[in-house]
Every structure is written in C-alpha cells, then in structure tokens.
Design a protein around this motif. Structure first.
Motif, short mmCIF file in Angstrom:
data_model
loop_
_atom_site.label_atom_id
_atom_site.label_comp_id
_atom_site.label_asym_id
_atom_site.label_seq_id
_atom_site.Cartn_x
_atom_site.Cartn_y
_atom_site.Cartn_z
N GLU A 435 -79.70 -85.83 27.39
CA GLU A 435 -80.76 -86.59 26.73
C GLU A 435 -80.22 -87.89 26.13
N GLN A 436 -78.99 -87.86 25.61
CA GLN A 436 -78.39 -89.09 25.07
C GLN A 436 -78.17 -90.11 26.19
N SER A 439 -81.50 -91.61 27.09
CA SER A 439 -81.88 -92.61 26.10
C SER A 439 -81.03 -93.87 26.24
N GLN A 472 -71.81 -97.90 23.04
CA GLN A 472 -72.67 -97.31 22.01
C GLN A 472 -73.22 -98.39 21.08
#
Length: 688
Positions: A435-436, A439, A472
């Motif tokens: 899921e990260q 996203s 990130q």
C-alpha cells in the motif's frame, strides 16, 4: 395497562408531587417579610435616644463646670462653646427622632426649643454667678423632662422588637414544618412510585433482557416467575420468547455447526479459542492443526457438491477419538478441517504432539472414501502451531496455521509445516509495504537514478543504466532491495516501470537535444516479459519523442527461462519498435550461447561476479577475453559491470574491454547530478 401507560402515569405522579411540594415551600420563603425593616427602624430610634441622653449628660456636666468657672473667676469661654455644641446635638437629634406616638415627641421638641432659646440669651458674655445658676437650672430641667421620655421610648422599642422577632420566628417554624412535611410526602410518593416502577417495569425488563441475551448466545432462556404473561408489552415479549425458545436449537445449529459435515464450524472454533485463552491466558497448553483436503475441489468439480460434502462428512467421522489427548474437530472452510488439542492445566502441548496427531489424522484419512458407489481419495496437507509460542491471540493463531498450511500444500500432499509468529508479521508488513508503494506511485516518489556507462578508451560517457529509487517525502532514498520484491510480486512493477521509464526517456531526450549522445538502459524483469511491456515502452517513447535506438532493454537470462515462444514474441516486438536488446548478467546462472542467436540481442553485460573473480583467477580472465573477441565477431556491444577499483579497470582494459560500469566511476546518481558528473569526467577532473 400497557407499559407505556404505566410509565406515563409514574412520570405524571412524580412531577405532580414535585409541583405540590413547591407550592407549599414557596410561601415559607417570605416568612420573615417586614421583620427586618421594623427591627431596623426601632434600632435606629434606640441609637438616637442614646445619643440624646449623652447630649443631656454633656449639657448638665458643662453647665456645672461653667458655674464653677464663674465662681472661681476662670474664663467661661471654653465651657460656653461646649454647652452650645451639646445644645446643638440635642436639637438636631431630637428633630430627626422618629415619633411613633406623635404628640409626646412634638411637645418635647417644643419644650427643648423653648429652653434652648433661653440658653441662647443666657450664654451671651459676660456671665455672672446668677446667670450661671440659671443655666444650670435650665440643664436640669431639660434632663428631668427629656431623659425619662427617652428611657421609656427605649424600653418600648426593645420590648416590641422582642415580641415581633419571636412572632416572626414562630411563623417561620410553622411554615418550615409545613414545607418539610411536603418534602417528606413527595419523597414517600417518589419511593412508592420507584417500588412500583421496579416491580412492574424494571424487574420484568431485566428478566426479559437476560432471557434475550441467552437466546442470542445460544443458551435456553430462563422463563421464571419474574416473567409472567401479563397484558402489557412484557407479556407480548414473554409469549414471543416462548416461540423463540422452540427455534433456539435450530438457530444454534445454523450458527455453530457446518451443515455439510455436521462438524462445529469456524464460529465454534473462534469461540473455543477465546474460551481457552480466557481460562489459560499464559501457559501453552493447547495446539491447533489445520488439515487441508487437497482433493476436495477436484471431487466437487467432477462429482458435484453433494458427493463432495458426503466425503468430508465421512472424513470428519474418521477423526473422532483421534488421540489420547483431548481433541476437537472443526470445519473452518469447505476444504479445511481444524483439530484443537487441549491438555488443560496439566502440561503443555508440544510440536511432537502435533506431529503425532497429524500423522494419525493423515493415516485415518488415507484409505479411500466410498460414497454412492464412488471411491475418493482425501489427499491432505497440514499446518500447525502451538499457543502462545507461535501466536498472541486467537486470530493470529488461525492465521499462522493457515500460512503453514499454504506452505505445506506447496510441498504436496502428506506434508506438515509449523507456523511461526513471524509469518503473519511478514505478511502484514508485505501488505503494508504494498500500500505504501501504491501511494508512492500516486505521489510520484519513484524516480530514476542513473549509473554511467563509460568508454574508457575514449574517456567518454556513452549512456547510463536506469535504476529505480524511492525518494521518501523526508528526502530519504530507499534502494530497490527493500521494495522491488514486493513490486515484482504484484501488479505494481508495471506501474513502477511505466513511471520511471517515462521520466528517464524525457530526461535523456532533453540531454540529447542539448548535444549529448547518450543511451538510456532499463531492466526488463521476468514479470514484465509480457505483451503489456510494449504499451509501457510505446507510451514512454511517444511522450518523450526519444529515438528508439537510444533506448536499451536489458533482459536477464533468468527471465528468458520458461515459455521461450512467448518471450521471443515480446522481444521481437521490442526490436521491431527500434529498441536495442542487451543480455544482462551474462556469464552466470542460465548462461547459454544459444541466447545470443535465438533472441538476436545487440549487446551483452558481463556479470559483476566474473569481474570480481578475474583479479584472482586466470581462467576467468581468459573467459572474459574470449567474450570480448566473441562480441567483436558478432558485432555485439559488450559492457563489464562491477568495476570497483582502478585495478579492476586496468585489468579489464588489458583484456580488451572498452565499455565499463561500476562504483569506481560512480554510483547511481539523480538526474540533477548526472550531467555535472559527465562534464567533469570527460574534462579529466575525475580520476579514471
């Protein structure tokens, strides 16, 4: 009377009691009305009378002192001044003295004014002894006339105040007694209504609630004396519950039994696990086995649901009294049986116990099952776990066993695998990371980094390999080793390749338009060797307008193993689109010279393993030398990866290698640093 009517009657009566008590209490609030003002008026008169008495005493004292001063020949002026002051106080206070009787005070005022006028005449100097005696007489007359009247007034006021105060207190006590009686009456009425409400409303409601909870949890409701069939709603509920009680067993069977096998179902297992955990929350006294009936789907597909369920029912019957240890058998889904082993508080269940019981279960299920002249084999695999060694709660307990069963099924029927707590943790981390990544793709966090490929002989950069990095939001850059395995295990690898390749093509198109002749290479994983890779490549080339001859697809040899025909079609489409093909990691794994002609590649990249081994192994050096000669003969581009030192670079030059890539030149860089590095390297600023 209906419950609603009873409740309404109780509310009305309680409110009526409160209103009546208020009507009685309110009049008592003004029981002392007027007492304070009357008492204050009398107190003022008393104070003024006392001031007048002091003024009369001062008048007598000063008149006597004046007479003595005159007879002694002293100066009378100070005594005259004090006499006039006392006379003024007497007149002023008497003027404001309240006159409840009227006439006595008025006559007194006239008498004082008359004597005061006489004093005004006598106090004019010079004063002789005769005048002094007259002044003393007037002071005595004033004191004799006024003092008795003032004393009588004070006595009357005190007596009247005491009487009126006592009467006011008596009124207050009477009204407070009445108010207290009203409050007590209201409380008694409220108490009586509370008892009525409890007996007729709350107690039946509690009994109904308890019985309903019993029905909902599968227990028989207790229809005791508290639940009578009255004419209100509670009576309706009792009658309904008597009907529900007749259906409770049917409901319990639906909720807690599997209809096909007549075994307890997953709900029963969950309830049992919760109960075991509640009774023994710490010690590991129970274990769980999940038996997967691997042949169930085949039986159901070939012979129908009815025969498949009959086979499972026979299998469940075979598992009765499975071991000397207490065991319970459940059916948790259509092709999975569960065995719960519980030793109680005596000692812990071990994995050895689970192995023994699993072996016995498989032995019992091994003989063919006969159903309506059909014979079926129930091939099984098993996954097991021990609580609390392998799980912290019932849900994780089952999940650990499911993961162990999945691994056992991979190995084939007859295998047993044990679960570990880390299994579910890894799966959860895997799902969370997926899921990260999803996203991050939406937010454009996956970007290309470029590791240069250099022509050492010409000291020129000919291109770069695109390597995916996860940048990130906090600026930290994550390497592919931390996420690429998740992306390749899902559909995310295609979206990731699409995003990174499109950006890389745009970047190199921009650089080439500025005068650089650079090729951009990207890795084509086995997951992408399908028809949709052409859509990704076409989109990137169309969006960037990059020349297809400047795009290189690097294919690992392991990705070519499998369906050769399908892979060949994909590579043919890429080559037809103008994209160059290069065989990556050549020299290791599934290396085969047939790949060089079967897939018509345009280049090869020697694996870093050979580059590192060449420094100590002469035979490896000769292999690389022969590869260089072979590439030259076949007109293939040859690139050596893993050049990490100057010695590596010199050795590769000695072996005839021109194109190199590795940490000696540079690690992978973001696009904003790449061109500066190229300029510095080609200008000789960087060592090589």
């Amino acid at each position: 009377m209906r419950v609603r009517t009873k409740l309404l009657a109780v509310m009305i009566l309680v409110n009526l009691a409160i209103v009546l008590a208020g009507l009685v209490i309110i009049p008592s609030l003004d029981a002392d009305d007027g007492v304070e003002s009357v008492a204050l008026g009398r107190s003022n008169r008393t104070a003024m009378a006392l001031v007048l008495q002091r003024a009369l005493a001062d008048l007598r004292r000063e008149s006597d002192a004046l007479a003595s001063a005159v007879s002694g020949g002293a100066d009378p002026a100070p005594y005259i001044a004090r006499l006039q002051s006392a006379r003024a106080v007497l007149r002023q206070q008497l003027a404001f003295l309240p006159a409840p009787g009227g006439a006595p005070v008025a006559g007194l005022r006239a008498f004082v004014e008359e004597r005061s006028a006489a004093l005004d005449t006598l106090l004019v100097p010079p004063i002789d002894a005769a005048r002094a005696r007259q002044i003393v007489n007037i002071a005595d007359q004033l004191d004799a006339r006024v003092s008795p009247l003032l004393s009588a007034q004070i006595e009357r006021d005190n007596s009247a105040s005491q009487r009126e105060t006592a009467a006011a207190f008596q009124r207050m006590r009477n009204r407070q007694a009445l108010a207290l009686g009203a409050v007590v009456g209201a409380l008694l009425l409220a108490l009586a209504l509370s008892v009525f409400a409890y007996r007729r409303l709350l107690r039946p409601l509690g009994a109904v609630t308890g019985s309903l909870n019993a029905v909902l949890t599968g227990r028989a409701p207790k229809l005791d004396a508290k639940l009578v069939e009255t004419a209100d709603e509670f009576g309706d509920i009792v009658r309904a519950m008597r009907r529900i009680q007749a259906q409770a067993e049917h409901i319990r069977r639906i909720a807690y039994l599997d209809p096909g096998s007549a075994l307890p179902n997953r709900n029963s297992l969950d309830a049992e696990l919760r109960e075991v955990r509640r009774l023994r929350p710490i010690d590991g006294t129970h274990g769980l086995l999940l038996l997967g009936i691997d042949s169930y789907v085949a039986i159901r597909s070939g012979f129908g649901m009815r025969l498949a369920e009959a086979a499972i029912r026979i299998g469940g019957e075979r598992l009765r009294d499975l071991d000397a240890l207490p065991t319970q058998v459940f059916r948790v889904d259509v092709e999975t049986l569960a065995i719960l082993i519980d030793r109680g508080n005596t000692e812990a269940v071990t994995r050895a116990d689970l192995k023994r019981i699993a072996a016995e279960a498989m032995r019992r299920l091994a003989p063919p099952v006969d159903v309506e002249e059909q014979r079926f084999l129930l091939a099984t695999s098993a996954g097991g776990a021990v609580y609390p060694d392998d799980a912290r709660d019932p849900e994780e307990y089952v999940n650990v066993c499911l993961e162990a069963l999945r691994l056992a099924r991979v190995e084939g029927p007859g295998h047993l695998r044990f679960g570990e707590r880390g299994h579910t943790h890894r799966l959860r981390r895997h799902l969370a990371l997926t899921e990260q990544i999803r996203s991050g793709l939406r937010q454009g966090q996956f970007v290309p980094f470029f590791q240069p490929i250099v022509d050492v002989a010409r000291r020129k950069v000919i291109g770069a390999e695109t390597l995916t990095r996860w940048r990130q939001p906090d600026g930290r850059v994550t390497l592919p080793s931390e996420f690429i395995f998740v992306a390749e295990g899902s559909d995310l690898i295609a979206d990731m390749t699409r995003a990174v390749l499109a950006r890389a093509c745009r970047t190199f198109k921009n650089w080439n338009d500025r005068g650089y002749e650079l090729r951009v290479a990207f890795n084509l994983s086995a997951k992408l060797l399908s028809a949709n890779v052409m859509d990704i490549v076409r989109e990137a080339l169309k969006e960037s307008s990059l020349n297809p001859r400047q795009l290189v697809a690097e294919v690992t040899e392991t990705a070519l193993v499998g369906n050769i025909d399908d892979v060949s079609l994909v590579l043919d489409d890429l080559r037809a689109a103008g994209v160059l093909l290069s065989l990556d990691d050549f020299g290791t794994g599934y290396s085969s010279l047939t790949h060089l002609y079967r897939f018509d590649v345009g280049g090869i990249k020697i694996d870093p393993v050979l580059t590192r081994a060449a420094a100590q192994n002469h035979r490896v050096q000769e292999i690389i030398r022969s590869m260089v000669q072979l590439a030259g003969s076949l007109d293939l581009t040859l690139i050596v990866e893993g050049v990490e030192s100057e010695d590596d670079m010199r050795l590769m030059q000695k072996l005839g290698v021109r194109l190199m890539q590795g940490f000696y030149f540079s690690r992978a860089m973001p696009e904003e640093q790449f061109l500066d590095w190229v300029r510095n390297y080609e200008a000789g600023i960087l060592a090589a």
